[in-house]
Design a protein around this motif. Structure first.
Motif, short mmCIF file in Angstrom:
data_model
loop_
_atom_site.label_atom_id
_atom_site.label_comp_id
_atom_site.label_asym_id
_atom_site.label_seq_id
_atom_site.Cartn_x
_atom_site.Cartn_y
_atom_site.Cartn_z
N ASP A 417 0.84 -1.20 0.00
CA ASP A 417 0.00 0.00 0.00
C ASP A 417 0.88 1.25 0.00
O ASP A 417 0.89 2.02 0.96
CB ASP A 417 -0.91 -0.02 1.24
N PRO A 418 1.62 1.47 -1.08
CA PRO A 418 2.55 2.61 -1.10
C PRO A 418 1.85 3.96 -1.16
O PRO A 418 2.47 4.99 -0.97
CB PRO A 418 3.37 2.36 -2.37
N GLY A 419 0.56 3.96 -1.41
CA GLY A 419 -0.17 5.22 -1.54
C GLY A 419 -0.54 5.85 -0.22
O GLY A 419 -1.08 6.94 -0.19
N HIS A 420 -0.28 5.19 0.91
CA HIS A 420 -0.66 5.73 2.21
C HIS A 420 0.54 5.72 3.15
O HIS A 420 0.55 5.04 4.17
CB HIS A 420 -1.82 4.92 2.80
N LEU A 421 1.56 6.45 2.79
CA LEU A 421 2.75 6.51 3.63
C LEU A 421 2.53 7.59 4.69
O LEU A 421 2.13 8.70 4.39
CB LEU A 421 3.98 6.86 2.78
N PHE A 428 8.83 0.80 3.57
CA PHE A 428 9.17 -0.36 4.38
C PHE A 428 8.55 -0.25 5.78
O PHE A 428 7.95 -1.19 6.29
CB PHE A 428 10.69 -0.50 4.49
N GLY A 429 8.71 0.91 6.41
CA GLY A 429 8.14 1.10 7.74
C GLY A 429 6.64 1.00 7.75
O GLY A 429 6.04 0.45 8.69
N HIS A 430 6.00 1.52 6.68
CA HIS A 430 4.55 1.46 6.60
C HIS A 430 4.07 0.01 6.50
O HIS A 430 3.13 -0.39 7.20
CB HIS A 430 4.09 2.26 5.38
N GLU A 431 4.73 -0.78 5.64
CA GLU A 431 4.34 -2.18 5.49
C GLU A 431 4.65 -2.98 6.75
O GLU A 431 3.86 -3.85 7.16
CB GLU A 431 5.05 -2.79 4.28
N LYS A 433 4.70 -1.83 9.78
CA LYS A 433 3.71 -1.45 10.80
C LYS A 433 2.43 -2.26 10.63
O LYS A 433 1.84 -2.74 11.61
CB LYS A 433 3.41 0.04 10.68
N ARG A 434 2.00 -2.45 9.38
CA ARG A 434 0.80 -3.24 9.12
C ARG A 434 1.03 -4.71 9.50
O ARG A 434 0.16 -5.35 10.11
CB ARG A 434 0.43 -3.12 7.64
N THR A 435 2.22 -5.25 9.15
CA THR A 435 2.52 -6.63 9.52
C THR A 435 2.51 -6.80 11.03
O THR A 435 2.03 -7.81 11.56
CB THR A 435 3.89 -7.05 8.95
N ARG A 436 3.05 -5.81 11.74
CA ARG A 436 3.06 -5.85 13.20
C ARG A 436 1.63 -5.88 13.74
O ARG A 436 1.32 -6.66 14.66
CB ARG A 436 3.81 -4.64 13.75
N GLU A 437 0.75 -5.03 13.20
CA GLU A 437 -0.66 -5.01 13.64
C GLU A 437 -1.29 -6.38 13.48
O GLU A 437 -2.01 -6.87 14.36
CB GLU A 437 -1.45 -3.98 12.82
N SER A 454 7.65 -7.32 3.16
CA SER A 454 8.91 -6.60 3.33
C SER A 454 9.55 -6.24 1.99
O SER A 454 10.74 -6.51 1.75
CB SER A 454 9.90 -7.44 4.16
N GLU A 455 8.76 -5.61 1.12
CA GLU A 455 9.28 -5.29 -0.21
C GLU A 455 10.19 -4.06 -0.20
O GLU A 455 11.05 -3.92 -1.05
CB GLU A 455 8.10 -5.05 -1.17
#
Length: 548
Positions: A417-421, A428-431, A433-437, A454-455
């Protein structure tokens, strides 16, 4: 199961009867960002739940559509309820007389349902126009004083109760409980007020049963033509005429009394309007406030929607095309899903030749790693898994030859979801964070799909992070699907002895969209680029033209 025993399992929150100034809309129950139910807001969007609703929705009442949408947006986790819904569907299959009676009942209710919402949420602007006409741009704005809406709206509810009593009695526990709920509503105070008569007294309302036998209370009649007020006005005008006739006759001008009578005629409409305005403000508006906040009416309306939802499931199975089944509902501390010849509920509807695949998520293979060529069906397979799980979980048919499942406590679906940084943490941090949730929200009864992981980082960091995250999900016990092109990661996981591996089948003519065992080590990116007109040769040709 009695109605009281079923209250927590059958009737969910939020209610589809609004206590506010407008009716609940079909999509009002979609998950919010803060919701922690089976689906969160991101997963709801990622798995195309809106489109899934549109695909299975055959409900004809507004209540039915609200219930069906809420079932998808906020699925329950009570296996007993899901089984009972399935039993109701099997009864409809085996009892065409009951099915036809219920179908006719729901269609009849659909014709009158809007009148209830007009009573509960309408604005009655007054005037002397026909009572049920629109009065302006508002959909729920009417001229008149609400008499017609009161009669039609309460009449709809009376028809609901009386018609259910005439239907063939079902044998399945789910339908019996729904019938009993409507029957019980017929014994409620709310229903007595809607059926009438109603006796306003000191700002409150009494039913026929509550009215003291010897007390003289005026009965509310939904009409501006009231016997006693009109009789009083007639007596007053007659008395005035008699008085003036006598007085004027002594002066020899008695004929003027008839002129005075004509002048009194306009008083009657004024009196009627005053009566109607008083009825609207002191009876109709207060009564409908009671109705909107009545848990008994809310449950009755919800029950109507639940009957419509079951009929919608049945209709869906008849119109989808191909094999449809009701999966066996299992109970376990761990999630599992096993389906044969599963087809995607959205794609197979428009593509009769859609290639089916089997699904096997069990304790031995609860980590499923999917590799394969681009556009080879990996994402479609993952969405098939979660959509089939969701349909089965709400008691609906699934497009498959057979299957079984454990109801999921949580369903998570992560997509790039690179459109919502946000927060300045990059892709990387955004993705992450979602994986952590997802990880900290998962349990052994969760279904998790990670479509690329982790792309936004280096290859080495991606390998290390993906390895320990997937090992963590495996240890949690959640059913976890990973879509990846990283065959080196697959080799590391295989060395640990965890995971089951599928790859998209690819033949010389292209992908078959069938998943077969194994790990793919090619992506066929060149084939996709060529199909899009962006291959190496396409780039070279473009550059050559620029140099001419």
């Amino acid at each position: 199961m009695s109605v009281s025993e079923a209250s927590d399992s059958y009737w969910s929150q939020p209610s589809i009867l609004s206590g506010g100034d407008r009716p609940v809309r079909v999509r009002d129950t979609r998950p919010a960002e803060t919701d922690k139910g089976v689906l969160d807001a991101k997963t709801f969007d990622a798995i195309e739940t809106e489109q899934l609703f549109n695909s299975i929705n055959h409900a004809v009442t507004h209540a039915g559509q609200c219930v069906l949408y809420r079932s998808l947006a906020r699925p329950g986790t009570d296996a007993a309820v899901t089984r009972e819904k399935q039993d109701a569907l099997r009864e409809l299959e085996s009892n065409p007389t009951l099915h036809e009676a219920l179908r006719n009942f729901i269609e009849e209710m659909a014709r009158g349902e809007k009148s209830l919402y007009e009573l509960l949420y309408g604005t009655f602007t007054g005037g002397v126009a026909i009572d049920n006409s629109r009065a302006g741009k508002g959909e729920m704005e009417f001229s008149g004083y609400g008499y017609n809406q009161f009669l039609d709206g309460t009449g709809f509810v009376i028809d609901l109760v009386e018609t259910v009593a005439t239907l063939p009695q079902p044998q399945s526990a789910y339908l019996r409980t729904l019938f009993d709920a409507i029957h019980d509503f017929g014994n409620s105070r709310t229903y007595s007020l809607m059926r009438g008569p109603v006796y306003p007294a000191e700002g409150k309302f009494r039913t026929r049963e509550e009215k003291p036998r010897l007390a003289f209370l005026t009965r509310f009649r939904p009409s501006m033509f009231k016997l006693f007020p009109m009789l009083f006005v007639l007596i007053a005008v007659s008395a005035a005429l008699y008085f003036f006739q006598g007085v004027l006759a002594s002066f020899g001008i008695g004929y003027l009394g008839y002129g005075i009578l004509l002048l009194a005629v306009p008083v009657l409409p004024v009196v009627l309007i005053a009566i109607a305005a008083s009825d609207r403000d002191s009876v109709i508006y207060p009564l409908r406030k009671l109705f909107k906040h009545s848990p008994d009416l809310a449950r009755a309306l919800e029950t109507l929607g639940m009957i419509d939802e079951i009929l919608s499931f049945h209709r869906y199975s008849q119109t989808f095309g191909g094999k449809m089944t009701l999966p066996q509902i299992l109970e376990s501390d761990r999630h599992s899903l096993s389906v044969t010849e599963a087809r995607n509920p959205l794609l197979a509807r428009i593509n009769p030749g859609y290639v089916p695949n089997d699904i096997s998520l069990d304790d031995a293979g609860r980590l499923l790693v999917i590799t394969g060529p681009n556009s080879g069906g990996k994402t479609a397979y993952c969405k098939t898994v979660v959509q089939v799980q969701l349909l089965g979980q709400i008691g609906c048919y699934i497009p498959a030859a057979g299957g079984s499942l454990v109801l999921a406590e949580h369903i998570f679906y992560q997509v790039p979801d690179p459109g919502h940084l946000d927060e300045g943490i990059g892709r990387f941090g955004h993705e992450l964070k979602r994986t952590r949730e997802i990880f900290f929200g998962s349990t052994a009864r969760s279904l998790v799909v990670l479509d690329e992981l982790s792309e936004g980082t280096t290859f080495e960091e991606k390998m290390e992070l993906s390895e320990y995250v997937l090992a963590g999900f495996y240890e949690l016990g959640a059913s976890t699907l990973l879509v990846t092109h990283n065959h080196e990661l697959c080799e590391r996981l295989q060395d640990k002895g965890i995971g089951r591996y599928l790859q998209g089948e690819f033949l010389p003519g292209g992908p078959t969209f069938r998943l077969i065992p194994g790990v793919s080590r090619v992506s066929h990116a060149d084939r996709v680029a060529a199909a899009l007109g962006f291959s190496k040769e396409d780039v070279e040709k473009h550059l050559a033209k620029r140099h001419l």
